[in-house]
Motif scaffolding. Structure first.
Motif: not given
Length: 256
Positions: A186-194, A197-209
């Motif tokens: 529904c909304n566009q999202l963007s943010g940080e990611i790291t 080879t084992h884990q994935i971490l998103f955020g902080p994420l922001i979205t359109t409204k």
């Protein structure tokens, strides 16, 4: 009587004191290691150790092997052909000035004592008779993760397109920039990611409204909540699965 009361107070305090074993179980795992600088450089193999501190990188695109260590042991040379053993061991045998260098990556869970990161190889380097021991990782899996992924399954159920644009949630991952963009459906999202080879971490994420009506709005909240905590992942054959405690939370397919 005082003795009895004092004993009861000690017993109460002991009951309230958290178990050391239980507290250690609650200690969170470290976040994913950040390999963005190595991905930007095109490095495929990375290793490092302590006491003394040293690093080793192998860069196939540049054809180089770089070793940094205290004193006169640091060198940058043309990377020779890698030897791949049947048991997954990776080897380099390199003639160097006044001696020889042997590098061995042995598949085994290896925790770096300084950072707490868990890597996939135990690394041994013999340089002119001097030994260096540490941990290493192959970044080939991370280069595969850098792509555009469309959600196909969430909490064990197929996902259908929704929202005003009638589209599936999508993630475009760039680990070299440490950024993720896409849509919740529904909304566009963007943010940080790291990711390692084992884990994935998103955020902080922001979205359109944009207002997401009905099931699209409910799903967006659930989807974003699922991305808000570290996840383990599996990748292969154009499919990406994210898991929590060994249970699949969501599955994606690579965009052709």
């Amino acid at each position: 009587m005082r003795t009895i009361l004092f004993g009861l107070l000690l017993l109460t305090a002991a009951c309230r004191r958290p178990s050391t074993r239980f507290a250690s179980m609650l200690t969170p795992a470290p976040p994913p290691a950040d390999y963005s600088q190595y991905l930007k450089s095109g490095d495929e193999l990375v290793a490092f150790g302590n006491d003394p501190a040293w690093t080793l990188t192998v860069n196939p695109s540049k054809g180089t092997l770089r070793f940094k260590a205290p004193g006169k042991d640091s060198l940058e040379i043309t990377a020779p052909e890698r030897q791949n053993d049947s048991d997954g061991v990776l080897r380099y045998n390199i003639p160097v000035d006044a001696g020889h260098m042997n590098v061995l990556f042995r598949p085994d869970s290896c925790v770096d004592k300084k950072t707490g990161y868990r890597l996939d190889y135990r690394v041994e380097i013999d340089l002119r008779g001097k030994n260096y021991v540490g941990c290493g990782v192959s970044l080939r899996q991370l280069t595969t993760l850098q792509d555009i992924w469309v959600l196909t399954e969430f909490q064990g159920k197929p996902v259908s397109a929704g929202g005003p644009r009638n589209e599936l949630p999508r993630l475009e991952i760039s680990l070299t920039e440490g950024r993720v963009t896409g849509t919740t459906g529904c909304n566009q999202l963007s943010g940080e990611i790291t990711a390692d080879t084992h884990q994935i971490l998103f955020g902080p994420l922001i979205t359109t409204k944009m207002a997401c009506m009905g099931t699209a709005g409910e799903f967006e909240k659930t989807f974003l909540n699922a991305l808000a905590t570290p996840l383990t992942y599996q990748i292969g054959q154009g499919k990406l699965m994210m898991l929590r405690s060994g249970t699949s939370i969501m599955a994606f397919k690579k965009v052709d």
